[in-house]
Design a protein around this motif. Structure first.
Motif, short mmCIF file in Angstrom:
data_model
loop_
_atom_site.label_atom_id
_atom_site.label_comp_id
_atom_site.label_asym_id
_atom_site.label_seq_id
_atom_site.Cartn_x
_atom_site.Cartn_y
_atom_site.Cartn_z
N PHE A 242 0.81 -1.22 0.00
CA PHE A 242 0.00 0.00 0.00
C PHE A 242 0.84 1.27 0.00
N LEU A 243 2.15 1.11 -0.01
CA LEU A 243 3.05 2.26 0.01
C LEU A 243 3.69 2.45 -1.35
N PRO A 244 4.18 3.66 -1.65
CA PRO A 244 4.88 3.87 -2.92
C PRO A 244 6.08 2.94 -3.06
N ALA A 245 6.49 2.71 -4.30
CA ALA A 245 7.56 1.75 -4.57
C ALA A 245 8.88 2.18 -3.94
N ASP A 246 9.12 3.48 -3.85
CA ASP A 246 10.38 3.95 -3.30
C ASP A 246 10.36 4.08 -1.77
N VAL A 247 9.25 3.74 -1.15
CA VAL A 247 9.13 3.80 0.31
C VAL A 247 9.07 2.38 0.85
N ARG A 248 9.99 2.06 1.73
CA ARG A 248 10.04 0.72 2.31
C ARG A 248 10.14 0.84 3.82
N LEU A 249 9.13 0.37 4.50
CA LEU A 249 9.13 0.41 5.95
C LEU A 249 10.08 -0.63 6.52
N ASP A 250 10.76 -0.26 7.59
CA ASP A 250 11.64 -1.19 8.28
C ASP A 250 10.82 -2.31 8.90
N ARG A 251 11.46 -3.46 9.07
CA ARG A 251 10.75 -4.62 9.63
C ARG A 251 10.26 -4.35 11.04
N VAL A 252 11.04 -3.59 11.82
CA VAL A 252 10.62 -3.25 13.18
C VAL A 252 9.37 -2.37 13.14
N LEU A 253 9.32 -1.40 12.24
CA LEU A 253 8.15 -0.54 12.12
C LEU A 253 6.92 -1.34 11.69
N ARG A 254 7.11 -2.30 10.80
CA ARG A 254 5.98 -3.13 10.40
C ARG A 254 5.49 -4.01 11.55
N GLY A 255 6.42 -4.49 12.37
CA GLY A 255 6.01 -5.25 13.55
C GLY A 255 5.24 -4.40 14.54
N ILE A 256 5.70 -3.15 14.75
CA ILE A 256 4.98 -2.24 15.63
C ILE A 256 3.59 -1.95 15.07
N ALA A 257 3.50 -1.75 13.76
CA ALA A 257 2.20 -1.48 13.14
C ALA A 257 1.23 -2.64 13.38
N GLY A 258 1.71 -3.87 13.25
CA GLY A 258 0.84 -5.02 13.49
C GLY A 258 0.36 -5.09 14.93
N LEU A 259 1.27 -4.85 15.89
CA LEU A 259 0.87 -4.88 17.30
C LEU A 259 -0.12 -3.76 17.63
N VAL A 260 0.13 -2.58 17.07
CA VAL A 260 -0.75 -1.44 17.35
C VAL A 260 -2.14 -1.67 16.78
N LEU A 261 -2.21 -2.13 15.52
CA LEU A 261 -3.51 -2.37 14.90
C LEU A 261 -4.31 -3.43 15.65
N PHE A 262 -3.63 -4.44 16.15
CA PHE A 262 -4.31 -5.52 16.88
C PHE A 262 -4.75 -5.05 18.26
N SER A 263 -3.84 -4.41 18.99
CA SER A 263 -4.15 -4.03 20.36
C SER A 263 -5.19 -2.92 20.43
N ALA A 264 -5.20 -2.03 19.43
CA ALA A 264 -6.15 -0.91 19.46
C ALA A 264 -7.59 -1.39 19.43
N ALA A 265 -7.87 -2.47 18.72
CA ALA A 265 -9.23 -2.99 18.65
C ALA A 265 -9.70 -3.49 20.02
N TYR A 266 -8.85 -4.21 20.73
CA TYR A 266 -9.22 -4.70 22.06
C TYR A 266 -9.26 -3.56 23.06
N MET A 267 -8.35 -2.59 22.91
CA MET A 267 -8.37 -1.44 23.79
C MET A 267 -9.68 -0.66 23.64
N ALA A 268 -10.17 -0.57 22.40
CA ALA A 268 -11.42 0.15 22.15
C ALA A 268 -12.58 -0.49 22.90
N GLU A 269 -12.64 -1.80 22.92
CA GLU A 269 -13.73 -2.47 23.63
C GLU A 269 -13.62 -2.29 25.14
#
Length: 383
Positions: A242-269
């Motif tokens: 979903f990002l431009p071809a010249d933009v590459r997220l670091d693996r650590v940032l992608r891991g943080i993104a996954g944890l944040v997206l998952f935890s935010a849903a449970y936090m909302a409830e």
């Protein structure tokens, strides 16, 4: 004192003959288990796997010449934690047994940990800073309380700068961020980011705007229906698409993104449960005083809602901290991942019990500390 203890034992453990029999059987079982564990720990366990690889457990492959930066990070975190603890426990008397226990704990660490002389001195200096910071927090509670949250937030970019480098410091690639260092970093950043997102999703789910409400409901229900490992794989594989071809997220940032997206849903409830505990009369009274919707939410609704669900929120934080162990499956060498690499060393093959008991102890210390802080915060806010 002794008579009170004997009375308590007689009333709770030896009140009847079958209660006494059950107590004796439980004590015998505990003695048998404790004897077996101690026998294994003293005569059979090979704790050399911990001593030799302690640096790998703590900081992984972080360059040894840059360890001074990790010591500064530890000092900043220890001082802030000590000041925060002093503020929270300001009304409790600092007893001599507590001081003696802290001194004993520091002495044990200095003796047991396989550190050189300089590292031992640095650890002793940090222990002194903890003691001073705790005293400062106790004596200047009213002055420091409004600045605690801001201090923690400001420390985050400083810590990231010291670990990652840049802006005058030598850069350290994220593939060298391993072990406990990566676990704490991922957990802290994910907790800080997922909390406000979860609050916004909870507010969105209770909103009167259909678009906002249905978007929040859709997001929460979809994410809660997918296991965390699936979210982590999607973040590692799908997010770059979903990002431009010249933009590459670091693996650590992608891991943080996954944890944040998952935890935010449970936090909302969790937060939504607190929002439902606020009576409609308080909201109407606030609006009658002339407050707009934003001020009603910020000043009236959210403080009471968050206070009501502190145990659930902290439970979510503890679960998120433990969920960082799944990052090793997607190629991030955090505490569990570094344990696997250590178990692959030829001289330590098969030392699963020692390694996993050690990392289990680390997880327990941090999770139990979070639980104690939450209990103290709940009592403090309840007064």
């Amino acid at each position: 004192m002794i008579n009170d203890k004997l009375t308590w034992l007689r009333k709770n453990l030896f009140s009847t003959w079958y209660n006494s029999l059950l107590t004796i059987m439980c004590l015998m079982l505990l003695f048998w288990v404790a004897r077996g564990v101690l026998t294994w720990a003293i005569t059979q366990a090979q704790w050399a796997v911990i001593q030799v690889n302690l640096r790998l457990f703590l900081v992984g492959r972080f360059p040894q010449t840059l360890y001074w930066r990790t010591w500064i990070v530890l000092a900043i975190t220890a001082i802030l934690a000590a000041i925060t603890g002093g503020v929270f426990f300001s009304k409790q008397q600092l007893t001599r047994p507590g001081i003696a226990f802290f001194t004993f704990l520091v002495g044990i660490f200095l003796i047991i940990l396989p550190l050189d002389l300089i590292s031992r001195f640095q650890l002793l200096l940090i222990a002194g800073l903890i003691f001073i910071g705790f005293g400062v927090g106790r004596n200047f509670t009213e002055v420091l309380t409004p600045w605690l949250s801001l201090s923690w937030l400001l420390s985050f970019p400083i810590i990231l700068w010291l670990i990652g480098g840049g802006f005058g410091l030598q850069s350290v690639p994220t593939n060298l961020w391993n072990g406990l260092l990566l676990t704490l970093l991922m957990a802290a950043v994910s907790i800080v980011l997922s909390f406000p997102i979860g609050v916004l999703l909870a507010l969105g789910r209770t909103s009167d705007l259909p678009v906002v409400r249905w978007f929040s409901i859709l997001y929460i229900e979809i994410v809660r229906g997918v296991p965390l490992i699936g979210i982590l794989f999607l973040a590692q594989v799908m997010l770059p698409l979903f990002l431009p071809a010249d933009v590459r997220l670091d693996r650590v940032l992608r891991g943080i993104a996954g944890l944040v997206l998952f935890s935010a849903a449970y936090m909302a409830e969790n937060v939504r449960g607190g929002l439902q505990s606020i009576t409609r009369g308080q909201i109407e009274a606030a609006k009658a005083l002339g407050l707009n919707t934003a001020l009603v939410v910020i000043l009236i609704v959210l403080p009471q809602a968050l206070r009501a669900v502190i145990p659930a929120i902290v439970g979510q934080f503890i679960g998120l901290f433990k969920d960082t162990s799944l990052l090793s499956i997607v190629g991030l060498v955090e505490l569990t991942g570094i344990a696997r690499s250590i178990l692959a060393q030829p001289q330590f093959i098969g030392r699963y019990a020692e390694v996993y008991l050690f990392i289990g102890l680390i997880y327990w210390v941090f999770c139990y500390s979070m639980s104690l802080i939450a209990q103290r915060l709940e009592r403090k806010l309840g007064n």
